[in-house]
Design an enzyme around this catalytic site. Structure first.
Site, PDB file in Angstrom:
ATOM      1  N   GLN A  93       0.843  -1.199   0.000  1.00 14.92           N
ATOM      2  CA  GLN A  93       0.000   0.000   0.000  1.00 14.92           C
ATOM      3  C   GLN A  93       0.877   1.248   0.000  1.00 14.92           C
ATOM      4  O   GLN A  93       1.829   1.355   0.792  1.00 14.92           O
ATOM      5  CB  GLN A  93      -0.919   0.004   1.237  1.00 14.92           C
ATOM      6  CG  GLN A  93      -1.922   1.153   1.221  1.00 14.92           C
ATOM      7  CD  GLN A  93      -2.906   1.097   2.389  1.00 14.92           C
ATOM      8  OE1 GLN A  93      -2.772   0.255   3.291  1.00 14.92           O
ATOM      9  NE2 GLN A  93      -3.877   1.982   2.379  1.00 14.92           N
ATOM     10  N   HIS A  99      -8.637   1.733  -0.482  1.00 14.85           N
ATOM     11  CA  HIS A  99      -9.100   1.739  -1.881  1.00 14.85           C
ATOM     12  C   HIS A  99      -9.075   0.328  -2.437  1.00 14.85           C
ATOM     13  O   HIS A  99      -8.240  -0.487  -2.069  1.00 14.85           O
ATOM     14  CB  HIS A  99      -8.256   2.680  -2.751  1.00 14.85           C
ATOM     15  CG  HIS A  99      -6.779   2.439  -2.679  1.00 14.85           C
ATOM     16  ND1 HIS A  99      -6.010   2.904  -1.627  1.00 14.85           N
ATOM     17  CD2 HIS A  99      -5.936   1.799  -3.506  1.00 14.85           C
ATOM     18  CE1 HIS A  99      -4.744   2.544  -1.814  1.00 14.85           C
ATOM     19  NE2 HIS A  99      -4.676   1.860  -2.957  1.00 14.85           N
TER      20      HIS A  99
HETATM   21  P1  AMP Z   1      -1.657   1.278  -3.579  1.00 19.09           P
HETATM   22  O1  AMP Z   1      -0.284   0.782  -3.931  1.00 19.09           O
HETATM   23  O2  AMP Z   1      -2.647   0.147  -3.420  1.00 19.09           O
HETATM   24  O3  AMP Z   1      -1.654   2.228  -2.405  1.00 19.09           O
HETATM   25  O4  AMP Z   1      -2.149   2.032  -4.859  1.00 19.09           O
HETATM   26  C1  AMP Z   1      -2.194   3.417  -4.984  1.00 19.09           C
HETATM   27  C2  AMP Z   1      -2.642   3.693  -6.392  1.00 19.09           C
HETATM   28  O5  AMP Z   1      -2.983   5.057  -6.487  1.00 19.09           O
HETATM   29  C3  AMP Z   1      -1.557   3.420  -7.448  1.00 19.09           C
HETATM   30  O6  AMP Z   1      -2.036   2.444  -8.369  1.00 19.09           O
HETATM   31  C4  AMP Z   1      -1.375   4.786  -8.114  1.00 19.09           C
HETATM   32  O7  AMP Z   1      -1.136   4.692  -9.500  1.00 19.09           O
HETATM   33  C5  AMP Z   1      -2.679   5.480  -7.797  1.00 19.09           C
HETATM   34  N1  AMP Z   1      -2.617   6.939  -7.778  1.00 19.09           N
HETATM   35  C6  AMP Z   1      -1.698   7.706  -7.158  1.00 19.09           C
HETATM   36  N2  AMP Z   1      -1.982   9.014  -7.327  1.00 19.09           N
HETATM   37  C7  AMP Z   1      -3.111   9.054  -8.073  1.00 19.09           C
HETATM   38  C8  AMP Z   1      -3.913  10.125  -8.600  1.00 19.09           C
HETATM   39  N3  AMP Z   1      -3.604  11.412  -8.386  1.00 19.09           N
HETATM   40  N4  AMP Z   1      -4.995   9.809  -9.340  1.00 19.09           N
HETATM   41  C9  AMP Z   1      -5.306   8.519  -9.578  1.00 19.09           C
HETATM   42  N5  AMP Z   1      -4.609   7.469  -9.095  1.00 19.09           N
HETATM   43  C10 AMP Z   1      -3.525   7.740  -8.372  1.00 19.09           C
END
Ligand code: AMP
Length: 112
Positions: A93, A99
């Protein structure tokens, strides 16, 4: 939470490519997609991760789980889809606002 990226997206302070919104959840496209369809579903209330859930979130979580297949079908994923919830640093994460990743439309690697 004032320094939470996804709270800022929910508040409209940072733009996102929104796909769906209701009173409890927001769904938007991942900025760095790992499949043809790669959405993120977030609760509007700030919860750090699955570790932060309590019984007061049962209705919210049920709502989110039931929405996922509806959204997948709306995205054309009639054949199936993948959901991922990363929890904590050890779970990969990066953004500490709960999410659900919804992925599909591309052949996804198996775990076997
Ligand atoms: P996690 O590793 O499960 O915390 O995933 C976080 C996700 O958020 C990653 O897949 C990123 O590409 C995505 N992310 C980060 N910043 C943004 C943003 N501004 N808009 C959309 N997605 C984002």
């Amino acid at each position: 939470m004032s320094d939470c990226l996804f709270c800022k997206i929910i508040a409209g302070d940072i733009p996102a490519d929104k796909v769906y919104e209701d009173e409890q959840t927001l769904v938007f496209k991942d900025i760095n997609p790992h499949a043809e369809v790669h959405l993120l579903m977030v609760p509007k209330v700030h919860i750090d991760s699955l570790d932060g859930l309590g019984p007061e979130h049962d209705g919210l979580m049920a709502h989110m789980m039931r929405l996922l297949p509806v959204l997948a079908k709306q995205q054309g994923l009639s054949d199936g889809f993948r959901t991922i919830i990363n929890t904590g640093k050890g779970g990969g994460q990066v953004v500490f606002h709960l999410h659900v990743h919804l992925l599909g439309g591309t052949e996804l690697p198996g775990f076997g």
